[in-house]
Design an enzyme around this catalytic site. Sequence first.
Site, short mmCIF file in Angstrom:
data_model
loop_
_atom_site.label_atom_id
_atom_site.label_comp_id
_atom_site.label_asym_id
_atom_site.label_seq_id
_atom_site.Cartn_x
_atom_site.Cartn_y
_atom_site.Cartn_z
N HIS A 12 0.95 -1.32 -0.09
CA HIS A 12 0.00 0.10 -0.05
C HIS A 12 0.81 1.31 -0.03
CE1 HIS A 12 -3.91 2.03 1.69
NE2 HIS A 12 -3.08 3.22 1.13
N HIS A 14 1.80 5.38 -1.67
CA HIS A 14 1.14 6.50 -2.61
C HIS A 14 2.58 7.26 -3.04
CE1 HIS A 14 -2.95 6.47 -0.81
NE2 HIS A 14 -2.22 6.08 0.22
N LEU A 15 2.58 7.28 -4.26
CA LEU A 15 3.55 7.99 -4.81
C LEU A 15 3.51 9.48 -5.45
CD1 LEU A 15 5.25 5.05 -6.78
CD2 LEU A 15 6.04 6.04 -4.70
N ARG A 16 2.00 9.95 -5.60
CA ARG A 16 1.63 11.13 -6.22
C ARG A 16 2.20 11.21 -7.51
NH1 ARG A 16 -1.30 11.11 -1.63
NH2 ARG A 16 -0.35 11.61 0.13
N ASN A 40 -5.37 7.13 -5.93
CA ASN A 40 -6.12 8.49 -5.70
C ASN A 40 -5.28 9.67 -5.93
OD1 ASN A 40 -4.06 7.82 -3.60
ND2 ASN A 40 -4.89 9.10 -1.96
N LYS A 94 -9.04 -0.10 -5.99
CA LYS A 94 -9.10 0.30 -4.56
C LYS A 94 -10.62 1.03 -4.64
CE LYS A 94 -7.84 1.80 -0.60
NZ LYS A 94 -6.76 2.65 -0.42
N HIS A 131 -10.42 1.04 1.66
CA HIS A 131 -10.39 1.91 2.63
C HIS A 131 -11.62 2.03 3.46
CE1 HIS A 131 -8.74 5.84 4.43
NE2 HIS A 131 -9.76 5.68 5.02
N HIS A 165 -4.84 -1.26 5.68
CA HIS A 165 -4.29 -0.32 6.81
C HIS A 165 -5.39 -0.50 8.13
CE1 HIS A 165 -6.94 2.68 5.09
NE2 HIS A 165 -6.14 3.30 4.34
N ASP A 237 1.51 2.44 3.49
CA ASP A 237 0.67 3.66 3.45
C ASP A 237 1.44 5.00 3.46
OD1 ASP A 237 -1.62 5.02 2.89
OD2 ASP A 237 -2.43 4.86 4.94
N HIS A 241 3.12 14.32 1.77
CA HIS A 241 2.44 15.67 1.58
C HIS A 241 3.45 16.72 1.87
CE1 HIS A 241 -1.76 14.28 1.68
NE2 HIS A 241 -1.41 13.28 2.60
N ALA A 253 -3.90 14.42 5.82
CA ALA A 253 -3.59 13.01 6.46
C ALA A 253 -2.49 12.44 5.72
CB ALA A 253 -4.92 12.34 6.62
C1 NCD Z 1 -3.57 8.82 2.32
C2 NCD Z 1 -2.93 9.91 1.17
O1 NCD Z 1 -2.80 10.83 1.87
O2 NCD Z 1 -3.21 9.65 0.09
N1 NCD Z 1 -3.70 9.43 3.69
C3 NCD Z 1 -3.67 8.86 4.65
O3 NCD Z 1 -3.82 9.48 5.54
N2 NCD Z 1 -3.39 7.51 4.88
C4 NCD Z 1 -4.83 8.17 1.71
C5 NCD Z 1 -5.18 6.90 2.62
O4 NCD Z 1 -4.45 5.76 2.48
O5 NCD Z 1 -6.17 6.98 3.37
ZN ZN Z 2 -3.03 4.94 1.62
#
Ligand code: NCD
Ligand code: ZN
Length: 332
Positions: A12, A14-16, A40, A94, A131, A165, A237, A241, A253
């Site tokens: 899990h 996130h790479l943006r 996302n 997802k 999620h 998660h 996860d 940011h 978050a």
């Molecule tokens: C994640 C995100 O910033 O994309 N944020 C998080 O708090 N985990 C999204 C997610 O997996 O809920």
């Molecule tokens: Zn996530």
Amino acid sequence: MEFTINSPIDMHLHLREGAMLECVTPLTAQHFSAAIIMPNLVPPVDNLERLLQYRKEIEAAQGDDVFDPLMMLFFRQYSEAELKAAREHIFGIKLYPAGATTNSEAGVKALDEVESTFALMEQMGIPLMIHGETHGFVMDREKEFLPVYAKLAEKFPKLKITMEHITTRDAVELLDRYENLYATVTLHHLVITLNDVAGGLLNPHLFCKPIAKRPEDREALLQAALAAHPKLMFGSDSAPHPISKKECCGCAAGLFTAPVCLPTLVELFEQHDVLDNLQAFVSGNAQRIHNFTAPSKLVKLEKIGLQMPARYGDVVPYRAGESLPWAVTQIS
Ligand code: NCD
Ligand code: ZN
């Protein structure tokens, strides 16, 4: 002292996009042999063309590291033709309840209206990752969602469903009740509780969805991970940011954990004298559950100390500025 992990997988991640992706992708691609890439983005990765384009962007950023980005579609109602075309390019789909977390506005509003897509996924063997949070009181959102997992697992018994998660003891207990229900757990939810986020001075860098819970929840997650529970997989996860979105009013978050995952996992498993279980937790379980083979990669860690930087580019990592006992010293 040293310890070697074979083909670690992050289930899990996130790479943006753009500069952020260029900054964070190499940090995962160095340490991990594969990772599930969350969809996302804005707009979401909800069609094959965008997914293939996104994969190219990741591959360009990962450089020469042996690393397999496992691509995910963002859940919406899909036709059979769309899923057939996408099947060989995706690891799973997802699902986000609308508004549950970062960039989930396009998520699902009513689960019972999208069951035809669940049925197609079940027929075609496409895993569903969820999620699982309601819009209730923040500490109860996951617990309130558990009956939804149970209902889906019962109604679609051949659909592989992952509770993403997980953060509660109740979710750990649910794992054993349905054969087709699995879970990922992050590093930070094995370590922190709500006290670390908001029990003293507020720490925005530890704010994430789902929010860290109670000590007894953390303990249940930790025990399941340390025992390499056969239905539990590591999924960081890691969700970067920029500092301006974290140290502000209206903090986003997400914790950025990618560079410290393996050193901290080895530290945790060593502390509890169960280093031998780490391989299954961080690689073996995922490959067995999802019946795939991650690229071969040996990652050696040694207890030589690691000074964590305060930042990577514009992002503050988990454990910024700390000195950690373990460091990755060799990758082959
Ligand atoms: C994640 C995100 O910033 O994309 N944020 C998080 O708090 N985990 C999204 C997610 O997996 O809920
Ligand atoms: Zn996530």
